[in-house]
Design a protein around this motif. Structure first.
Motif, PDB file in Angstrom:
ATOM      1  N   ASP A 216     -12.754   5.945  -1.895  1.00 17.17           N
ATOM      2  CA  ASP A 216     -11.924   4.768  -2.133  1.00 17.17           C
ATOM      3  C   ASP A 216     -11.486   4.213  -0.783  1.00 17.17           C
ATOM      4  OD1 ASP A 216     -11.820   4.695  -4.968  1.00 17.17           O
ATOM      5  OD2 ASP A 216     -10.278   6.248  -4.995  1.00 17.17           O
ATOM      6  N   ILE A 217     -11.833   2.966  -0.517  1.00 16.18           N
ATOM      7  CA  ILE A 217     -11.360   2.279   0.677  1.00 16.18           C
ATOM      8  C   ILE A 217     -10.204   1.392   0.230  1.00 16.18           C
ATOM      9  CG2 ILE A 217     -11.989   0.772   2.606  1.00 16.18           C
ATOM     10  CD1 ILE A 217     -14.952   1.538   1.978  1.00 16.18           C
ATOM     11  N   VAL A 218      -8.987   1.822   0.512  1.00 13.55           N
ATOM     12  CA  VAL A 218      -7.794   1.172  -0.029  1.00 13.55           C
ATOM     13  C   VAL A 218      -7.269   0.159   0.982  1.00 13.55           C
ATOM     14  CG1 VAL A 218      -5.495   1.525  -0.981  1.00 13.55           C
ATOM     15  CG2 VAL A 218      -7.275   3.265  -1.321  1.00 13.55           C
ATOM     16  N   GLU A 219      -7.229  -1.098   0.554  1.00 11.33           N
ATOM     17  CA  GLU A 219      -6.776  -2.184   1.415  1.00 11.33           C
ATOM     18  C   GLU A 219      -5.348  -2.589   1.043  1.00 11.33           C
ATOM     19  OE1 GLU A 219      -9.486  -5.407   1.026  1.00 11.33           O
ATOM     20  OE2 GLU A 219     -11.099  -4.409   2.139  1.00 11.33           O
ATOM     21  N   LYS A 220      -4.470  -2.590   2.041  1.00 11.29           N
ATOM     22  CA  LYS A 220      -3.119  -3.102   1.900  1.00 11.29           C
ATOM     23  C   LYS A 220      -2.840  -4.003   3.097  1.00 11.29           C
ATOM     24  CE  LYS A 220      -1.072   0.788  -0.642  1.00 11.29           C
ATOM     25  NZ  LYS A 220       0.026   1.782  -0.668  1.00 11.29           N
ATOM     26  N   GLU A 221      -1.701  -4.639   3.073  1.00 11.82           N
ATOM     27  CA  GLU A 221      -1.328  -5.440   4.228  1.00 11.82           C
ATOM     28  C   GLU A 221      -1.287  -4.550   5.459  1.00 11.82           C
ATOM     29  OE1 GLU A 221       2.244  -7.580   3.623  1.00 11.82           O
ATOM     30  OE2 GLU A 221       1.586  -8.528   1.765  1.00 11.82           O
ATOM     31  N   GLY A 222      -1.971  -4.991   6.496  1.00  9.02           N
ATOM     32  CA  GLY A 222      -1.967  -4.223   7.732  1.00  9.02           C
ATOM     33  C   GLY A 222      -3.180  -3.355   7.941  1.00  9.02           C
ATOM     34  N   GLY A 223      -4.106  -3.309   6.975  1.00  7.21           N
ATOM     35  CA  GLY A 223      -5.320  -2.543   7.206  1.00  7.21           C
ATOM     36  C   GLY A 223      -5.795  -1.803   5.981  1.00  7.21           C
ATOM     37  N   SER A 224      -6.670  -0.825   6.194  1.00  9.10           N
ATOM     38  CA  SER A 224      -7.241  -0.057   5.099  1.00  9.10           C
ATOM     39  C   SER A 224      -7.279   1.418   5.473  1.00  9.10           C
ATOM     40  CB  SER A 224      -8.657  -0.546   4.770  1.00  9.10           C
ATOM     41  OG  SER A 224      -9.536  -0.338   5.860  1.00  9.10           O
ATOM     42  N   VAL A 225      -7.357   2.252   4.437  1.00  5.54           N
ATOM     43  CA  VAL A 225      -7.460   3.692   4.631  1.00  5.54           C
ATOM     44  C   VAL A 225      -8.421   4.241   3.590  1.00  5.54           C
ATOM     45  CG1 VAL A 225      -5.493   4.189   3.119  1.00  5.54           C
ATOM     46  CG2 VAL A 225      -6.117   5.823   4.907  1.00  5.54           C
ATOM     47  N   GLU A 226      -9.135   5.308   3.919  1.00  5.68           N
ATOM     48  CA  GLU A 226     -10.107   5.891   3.014  1.00  5.68           C
ATOM     49  C   GLU A 226      -9.558   7.163   2.375  1.00  5.68           C
ATOM     50  OE1 GLU A 226     -14.008   6.362   4.678  1.00  5.68           O
ATOM     51  OE2 GLU A 226     -14.207   4.218   5.166  1.00  5.68           O
TER      52      GLU A 226
ATOM     53  N   ALA B 219     -10.629  -0.778  -2.935  1.00  2.00           N
ATOM     54  CA  ALA B 219      -9.487  -1.054  -3.803  1.00  2.00           C
ATOM     55  C   ALA B 219      -8.482  -1.931  -3.073  1.00  2.00           C
ATOM     56  CB  ALA B 219      -8.822   0.250  -4.227  1.00  2.00           C
ATOM     57  N   ARG B 220      -8.159  -3.062  -3.698  1.00  2.00           N
ATOM     58  CA  ARG B 220      -7.127  -3.951  -3.153  1.00  2.00           C
ATOM     59  C   ARG B 220      -5.855  -3.752  -3.991  1.00  2.00           C
ATOM     60  NH1 ARG B 220     -11.951  -6.641  -3.181  1.00  2.00           N
ATOM     61  NH2 ARG B 220     -12.709  -7.275  -1.125  1.00  2.00           N
ATOM     62  N   ILE B 221      -4.793  -3.353  -3.338  1.00  2.00           N
ATOM     63  CA  ILE B 221      -3.554  -3.022  -4.033  1.00  2.00           C
ATOM     64  C   ILE B 221      -2.730  -4.287  -4.241  1.00  2.00           C
ATOM     65  CG2 ILE B 221      -1.481  -1.594  -4.036  1.00  2.00           C
ATOM     66  CD1 ILE B 221      -4.159  -0.071  -4.211  1.00  2.00           C
ATOM     67  N   ARG B 222      -2.397  -4.568  -5.515  1.00  2.00           N
ATOM     68  CA  ARG B 222      -1.563  -5.723  -5.844  1.00  2.00           C
ATOM     69  C   ARG B 222      -0.085  -5.392  -5.602  1.00  2.00           C
ATOM     70  NH1 ARG B 222      -4.832  -5.201 -10.763  1.00  2.00           N
ATOM     71  NH2 ARG B 222      -6.599  -6.664 -10.738  1.00  2.00           N
ATOM     72  N   ARG B 223       0.765  -6.403  -5.721  1.00  2.00           N
ATOM     73  CA  ARG B 223       2.193  -6.219  -5.445  1.00  2.00           C
ATOM     74  C   ARG B 223       2.832  -5.202  -6.390  1.00  2.00           C
ATOM     75  NH1 ARG B 223       4.689  -9.931  -2.137  1.00  2.00           N
ATOM     76  NH2 ARG B 223       3.399 -11.699  -1.468  1.00  2.00           N
ATOM     77  N   ASP B 224       2.324  -5.094  -7.633  1.00  2.00           N
ATOM     78  CA  ASP B 224       2.912  -4.156  -8.599  1.00  2.00           C
ATOM     79  C   ASP B 224       2.359  -2.747  -8.478  1.00  2.00           C
ATOM     80  OD1 ASP B 224       0.359  -4.454  -9.610  1.00  2.00           O
ATOM     81  OD2 ASP B 224       0.979  -5.105 -11.605  1.00  2.00           O
ATOM     82  N   GLY B 225       1.495  -2.504  -7.482  1.00  2.00           N
ATOM     83  CA  GLY B 225       0.920  -1.178  -7.276  1.00  2.00           C
ATOM     84  C   GLY B 225      -0.409  -0.967  -7.963  1.00  2.00           C
ATOM     85  N   SER B 226      -0.820  -1.872  -8.849  1.00  2.00           N
ATOM     86  CA  SER B 226      -2.124  -1.741  -9.514  1.00  2.00           C
ATOM     87  C   SER B 226      -3.240  -2.097  -8.528  1.00  2.00           C
ATOM     88  CB  SER B 226      -2.200  -2.644 -10.745  1.00  2.00           C
ATOM     89  OG  SER B 226      -2.097  -4.007 -10.379  1.00  2.00           O
ATOM     90  N   ALA B 227      -4.464  -1.702  -8.877  1.00  2.00           N
ATOM     91  CA  ALA B 227      -5.591  -1.853  -7.950  1.00  2.00           C
ATOM     92  C   ALA B 227      -6.705  -2.687  -8.564  1.00  2.00           C
ATOM     93  CB  ALA B 227      -6.127  -0.476  -7.554  1.00  2.00           C
ATOM     94  N   GLU B 228      -7.347  -3.492  -7.723  1.00  2.54           N
ATOM     95  CA  GLU B 228      -8.542  -4.242  -8.092  1.00  2.54           C
ATOM     96  C   GLU B 228      -9.693  -3.696  -7.256  1.00  2.54           C
ATOM     97  OE1 GLU B 228     -10.195  -8.878  -7.884  1.00  2.54           O
ATOM     98  OE2 GLU B 228      -8.211  -8.346  -7.119  1.00  2.54           O
TER      99      GLU B 228
ATOM    100  N   ALA C  48       0.659   7.505  -2.346  1.00  2.00           N
ATOM    101  CA  ALA C  48      -0.538   6.714  -2.055  1.00  2.00           C
ATOM    102  C   ALA C  48      -1.814   7.479  -2.352  1.00  2.00           C
ATOM    103  CB  ALA C  48      -0.529   6.281  -0.591  1.00  2.00           C
ATOM    104  N   GLY C  49      -2.807   6.741  -2.868  1.00  2.78           N
ATOM    105  CA  GLY C  49      -4.119   7.318  -3.109  1.00  2.78           C
ATOM    106  C   GLY C  49      -4.112   8.241  -4.306  1.00  2.78           C
TER     107      GLY C  49
END
Length: 293
Positions: free
Chosen positions: A16-26, A85-94, A281-282
């Motif tokens: 999972d490559i998780v994208e949030k504001e400020g970058g991403s983490v695997e 995975a792009r994390i929405r404001r409510d914590g859900s993922a797309e 997270a994750g």
């Protein structure tokens, strides 16, 4: 919680490559891999039959799972699959997926009293047909199934519905999210969805409803389980945590009839475990010692 087993999980492991504001983490992910991870952390003897590449991401998956006491059985792929995975404001993922799920050759399956599958592995060919073959070959007393539908990946609706019922008819425990329920049974109430799953032969069916808790059902009745309120960081792995807890409870209960009180306890344990995962997270599923604290 130390439970019996052993459990064999068949399905995808990916990054999972998780994208949030400020970058991403695997993070290591994939629904079946998360379920195996959760079972290992709950003290269940568990093996994961999966596919990933002989690359750095594959090495990360293997190390992560083994650190949680999962025995990893690998059919090598050209490269390790990913889910962005792009994390929405409510914590859900797309999610956006880069997935390969190939066939399995002759596989020596470890002994298992429970076999679990679901998600992409159960529907994406050419591997999905082999997953069904291996479930039948395992001859386990319990088969557990979480379809975890990914509409963009799994093919035509009619084929997906047919495969869902094929595996559900082999299964003793089936868990769906409310999104799965709506996709597979459009317009049906949750109670009607549970009835349909039980009609396929399950002895325990569950539908999770995110922050609204869950409903569990057996042929003799159903139980509504309230949510555990936490501050959501993200929802990645929450459903997989619920599934792992269900399987651990099935291992603990054995072949005993599941009465209303026991089903209610199974549901509460699963909701509480999922709440821990949502709070961090994750797909960081809880250890038995955390749930006992």
């Amino acid at each position: 919680m130390t439970t019996s087993g052993p459990v064999l999980v068949i399905g995808e492991a990916l990054i999972d490559i998780v994208e949030k504001e400020g970058g991403s983490v695997e993070h290591v992910g994939g629904s079946p891999a998360n379920v195996a991870l959760g079972l290992g952390r709950l003290g269940v003897e568990v093996s994961l039959l999966t596919q990933f590449g002989a690359d750095l991401r594959g090495e990360a998956i293997e190390a992560h799972l083994r650190d949680s006491a999962v025995r990893v059985l690998v059919e090598r792929a050209a490269a390790t699959s990913t889910a962005r995975a792009r994390i929405r404001r409510d914590g859900s993922a797309e999610y956006d997926f880069d997935i390969a799920w190939g066939g399995f050759g002759d596989v020596a399956l470890p002994p298992a009293s429970v076999v679990h599958t679901g998600s992409i592995a159960a529907f994406l060919e050419p591997g999905a047909s082999d997953v069904v073959r291996l479930i039948r070959a395992a001859g386990a007393a319990e088969v557990t199934f979480d379809p975890n539908i990914r509409p963009d990946l799994v093919g035509a609706r009619g084929e997906v519905e047919a495969r869902f019922h094929e595996i559900a008819q082999l299964s003793t425990v089936v868990k769906l999210s409310d999104e799965d329920a709506e996709w597979l049974f459009p317009g049906k109430a949750i109670g009607d969805v549970l009835d349909a799953v039980l009609a396929d032969g399950a002895r325990l069916a569950a539908v999770t409803m995110g922050a609204e808790g869950a409903v569990l059902a057996t042929p003799s009745g159903r139980v509504r389980v309230d949510p555990v309120r936490v501050e959501a960081v993200d929802t990645i792995g929450a459903g997989d945590t619920f599934m792992a807890s269900l399987i651990a409870s099935v291992c603990e209960s054995g072949s005993a009839d599941l009465g209303r009180d026991r089903v209610a306890q199974i549901g509460r344990d699963a909701v509480r475990a999922a709440a821990v995962t949502v709070s961090r997270a994750g797909a960081n599923l809880p250890w038995a010692r955390e749930l006992a604290a």
